[in-house]
Scaffold this active site. Structure first.
Site, mmCIF file in Angstrom:
data_model
loop_
_atom_site.group_PDB
_atom_site.id
_atom_site.type_symbol
_atom_site.label_atom_id
_atom_site.label_comp_id
_atom_site.label_asym_id
_atom_site.label_seq_id
_atom_site.Cartn_x
_atom_site.Cartn_y
_atom_site.Cartn_z
ATOM 1 N N GLU A 52 -11.184 10.041 8.471
ATOM 2 C CA GLU A 52 -11.936 11.097 9.154
ATOM 3 C C GLU A 52 -12.687 12.013 8.184
ATOM 4 O O GLU A 52 -13.891 12.254 8.375
ATOM 5 C CB GLU A 52 -11.009 11.929 10.060
ATOM 6 C CG GLU A 52 -10.402 11.136 11.201
ATOM 7 C CD GLU A 52 -9.034 10.561 10.871
ATOM 8 O OE1 GLU A 52 -8.178 10.499 11.768
ATOM 9 O OE2 GLU A 52 -8.821 10.188 9.685
ATOM 10 N N CYS A 84 -6.015 15.720 9.637
ATOM 11 C CA CYS A 84 -7.341 15.250 10.033
ATOM 12 C C CYS A 84 -7.767 15.860 11.364
ATOM 13 O O CYS A 84 -8.961 16.049 11.614
ATOM 14 C CB CYS A 84 -7.354 13.726 10.117
ATOM 15 S SG CYS A 84 -7.227 12.935 8.494
ATOM 16 N N ASP A 200 6.821 -22.695 -10.888
ATOM 17 C CA ASP A 200 5.357 -22.673 -10.938
ATOM 18 C C ASP A 200 4.774 -21.685 -11.939
ATOM 19 O O ASP A 200 3.581 -21.758 -12.247
ATOM 20 C CB ASP A 200 4.802 -22.344 -9.549
ATOM 21 C CG ASP A 200 5.114 -23.411 -8.517
ATOM 22 O OD1 ASP A 200 5.536 -24.510 -8.916
ATOM 23 O OD2 ASP A 200 4.945 -23.143 -7.311
ATOM 24 N N LEU A 204 0.199 -14.826 -9.054
ATOM 25 C CA LEU A 204 0.239 -14.108 -7.767
ATOM 26 C C LEU A 204 -0.839 -13.031 -7.654
ATOM 27 O O LEU A 204 -0.671 -12.036 -6.951
ATOM 28 C CB LEU A 204 1.627 -13.480 -7.531
ATOM 29 C CG LEU A 204 2.814 -14.449 -7.585
ATOM 30 C CD1 LEU A 204 4.106 -13.691 -7.317
ATOM 31 C CD2 LEU A 204 2.638 -15.597 -6.597
#
Length: 365
Positions: A52, A84, A200, A204
């Site tokens: 806002e 806000c 692996d 990431l």
């Protein structure tokens, strides 16, 4: 009709903050006067400023007498910034259209009350279902204490993620891998199990997308027995690495990982593994709203068994690996079909040579 059109724009703006705005919700706001857009905004990285004030700053004096379209009820409490709702009142907007009310106890209708008490016309529920989907991570964290969880699987036709020797790169094609990076970008964190981290050595990270901020890398590893010379260890000082682990993990390894820059989150155990519920609740307490889990099989099975998977994303490639290969989902101990977790397909399409299907859980817990 114009309300729907402007709210749809506000929702599209809010999505720009997904993966960036946590612990705050990714909200969009559009200011319209005499049918013309005079201000646009969305929650900025780190959660501030809110949508806002960004839109009001762009609108300036034109906000007076205008209509504000906001995807989530304007906040009513003082935090690091003023409410806000007060900003909208001070800008003298005439009308506020809200997609969905906030369930956070600090707001929960109070923002709408402030606006109405100031003589501002308020309407709610415009594109509410769409807003609920976009903000489901925030609502999960607020209502259930855990983030929204997407489980991604990249499998062969027979549901395997690696050959019997452990070879897994690459089952799916380059177009699917690029799609995965776009999905990572829309989440606060990318999560894998310790077995995947060991096998692996993944980074990431989001690559080739021009990201402003990388997602947190989360590893679930009871014993912290992860490669100390791996990519995650070498980059923990630069991109956050959080490890959920058992309280019985080796104190020396805890010290080493902290020195490397990782943040450690001790969790209760469930049997011999980290409790998936405890792990997600720990991530929720840290402010995460959306987590993208990429396996492996044991972690996927534990999350599904605990009914924690909100969305299932499956990339299927046109090859078969056979029964001796590693399954995408580990043992779940299901004896009856009625006990199996069920999902509803919401999307199916080709991605390069592969097929993407997206599934949502049929019941929300």
């Amino acid at each position: 009709m114009s309300d729907i059109r402007f709210m749809a724009l506000a929702l599209s703006l809010g999505r720009r903050g997904q993966g960036l705005s946590w612990p705050n919700p990714a909200v969009g706001c559009v200011i319209v006067k005499d049918g013309r857009i005079v201000g646009r905004g969305w929650t900025q990285p780190g959660g501030r400023p809110h949508a806002e004030p960004v839109a009001l700053a762009q609108a300036g004096d034109a906000a007076a007498g205008a209509t504000a379209y906001v995807t989530l009820e304007p906040c009513a409490h003082y935090g690091q910034t003023p409410p806000c709702a007060e900003a909208l009142i001070a800008a003298k907007v005439a009308r506020v259209v809200v997609a969905i009310e906030d369930s956070d106890a600090r707001v929960a209708g109070k923002g709408l009350e402030m606006l109405r008490a100031a003589g501002i016309e308020v309407e709610t529920g415009v594109l509410e279902e769409e807003a609920a989907r976009d903000l489901q991570g925030f609502f999960r964290k607020t209502d259930l204490g855990r983030p929204f969880l997407t489980l991604k699987l990249a499998t062969s036709l027979d549901g395997r993620i690696a050959t019997a020797t452990g070879e897994s790169q690459w089952i799916t094609g380059s177009a699917a891998r690029r799609e995965v990076h776009a999905m990572r970008m829309r989440h606060d964190a990318v999560m894998v199990g310790g077995g995947t981290a060991r096998a692996d050595d993944p980074s990431l990270t989001v690559r080739d997308m021009g990201v402003q901020k990388q997602p947190v890398r989360v590893v679930v590893s009871r014993r912290l027995d992860l490669p100390l010379m791996g990519v995650l260890a070498r980059t923990a000082q630069d991109i956050p690495v959080w490890i959920t682990h058992g309280s019985d993990a080796d104190p020396n390894l805890q010290s080493v990982w902290r020195d490397l820059g990782a943040e450690l989150l001790p969790c209760a155990l469930e049997g011999t593994h980290v409790s998936p519920v405890a792990a997600l609740e720990a991530l929720g307490r840290k402010g995460l709203t959306r987590v993208f889990c990429e396996g492996g099989g044991a972690l996927a099975a534990s999350l599904l068994t605990a009914d924690l998977v909100d969305e299932l994303v499956v990339f299927s490639a046109g090859l078969a690996l056979g029964a001796e290969a590693f399954p995408a989902i580990g043992a779940m101990g299901i004896e009856r079909l009625a006990a199996a977790p069920r999902f509803e397909r919401i999307e199916a399409r080709g991605v390069g040579a592969d097929v993407l299907t997206v599934w949502r859980r049929t019941q929300i817990g």
